[in-house]
Design an enzyme around this catalytic site. Sequence first.
Site, PDB file in Angstrom:
ATOM      1  N   GLY A 116       0.812  -1.221   0.000  1.00  0.00           N
ATOM      2  CA  GLY A 116       0.000   0.000   0.000  1.00  0.00           C
ATOM      3  C   GLY A 116       0.841   1.265   0.000  1.00  0.00           C
ATOM      4  O   GLY A 116       0.539   2.232  -0.697  1.00  0.00           O
ATOM      5  N   CYS A 117       1.908   1.261   0.763  1.00  0.00           N
ATOM      6  CA  CYS A 117       2.770   2.441   0.870  1.00  0.00           C
ATOM      7  C   CYS A 117       3.514   2.695  -0.437  1.00  0.00           C
ATOM      8  O   CYS A 117       3.700   3.841  -0.845  1.00  0.00           O
ATOM      9  CB  CYS A 117       3.747   2.284   2.028  1.00  0.00           C
ATOM     10  SG  CYS A 117       2.893   2.158   3.619  1.00  0.00           S
ATOM     11  N   THR A 118       3.923   1.614  -1.094  1.00  0.00           N
ATOM     12  CA  THR A 118       4.616   1.759  -2.376  1.00  0.00           C
ATOM     13  C   THR A 118       3.659   2.272  -3.444  1.00  0.00           C
ATOM     14  O   THR A 118       3.999   3.182  -4.210  1.00  0.00           O
ATOM     15  CB  THR A 118       5.251   0.413  -2.791  1.00  0.00           C
ATOM     16  OG1 THR A 118       6.159   0.008  -1.760  1.00  0.00           O
ATOM     17  CG2 THR A 118       5.986   0.538  -4.110  1.00  0.00           C
ATOM     18  N   ALA A 131       3.053   6.033  -2.776  1.00  0.00           N
ATOM     19  CA  ALA A 131       4.216   6.849  -3.147  1.00  0.00           C
ATOM     20  C   ALA A 131       4.353   6.943  -4.668  1.00  0.00           C
ATOM     21  O   ALA A 131       4.621   8.023  -5.205  1.00  0.00           O
ATOM     22  CB  ALA A 131       5.489   6.262  -2.539  1.00  0.00           C
TER      23      ALA A 131
END
Length: 155
Positions: free
Chosen positions: A44-46, A49
């Site tokens: 999710g974070c990738t 970003a």
Amino acid sequence: MTLKIGDKAPQFSLLNQDGKTRGLTELRGKTTLIYFYPKDETPGCTIQACKLRDNFEDLQANGMDVIGVSKDNVASHSKFQSRHHLPFDVLADTEHKMNEAYGAWKEYNMFGRKYYGTARSAVIIGPKLTILALWPKIQPLKTVPKVMDWIKAHN
């Protein structure tokens, strides 16, 4: 602390992915999206970003800077930024003080075990260092659309 639109943005001074200190006063005169995310290199974070990266030129064309913040260290952020070609700073909040000040440090309960972690959230800080918009809970794929909707509504 619960922030509200119109509040003064809490002070911060953290190292970015290059080990350079970044602070609130550098944002004076700019409009900046600060988004808080749990961990470098997680799915999710990738995605979040990379969506911000892919829309960075449009955001900048509309006067919006971007800064990411997580509790990962400088070395982790350096790899994350380099690997995904992120055109914006990611700040290392290893002691989660900025997370706490901006309301992104939350208590969770999983299978009866309580722990603290970063709530994926975002805030827009205006040129006078006040809070212009808040999303205390935001999904990775909704970050860019929410910010673009805010820009359209305020231009």
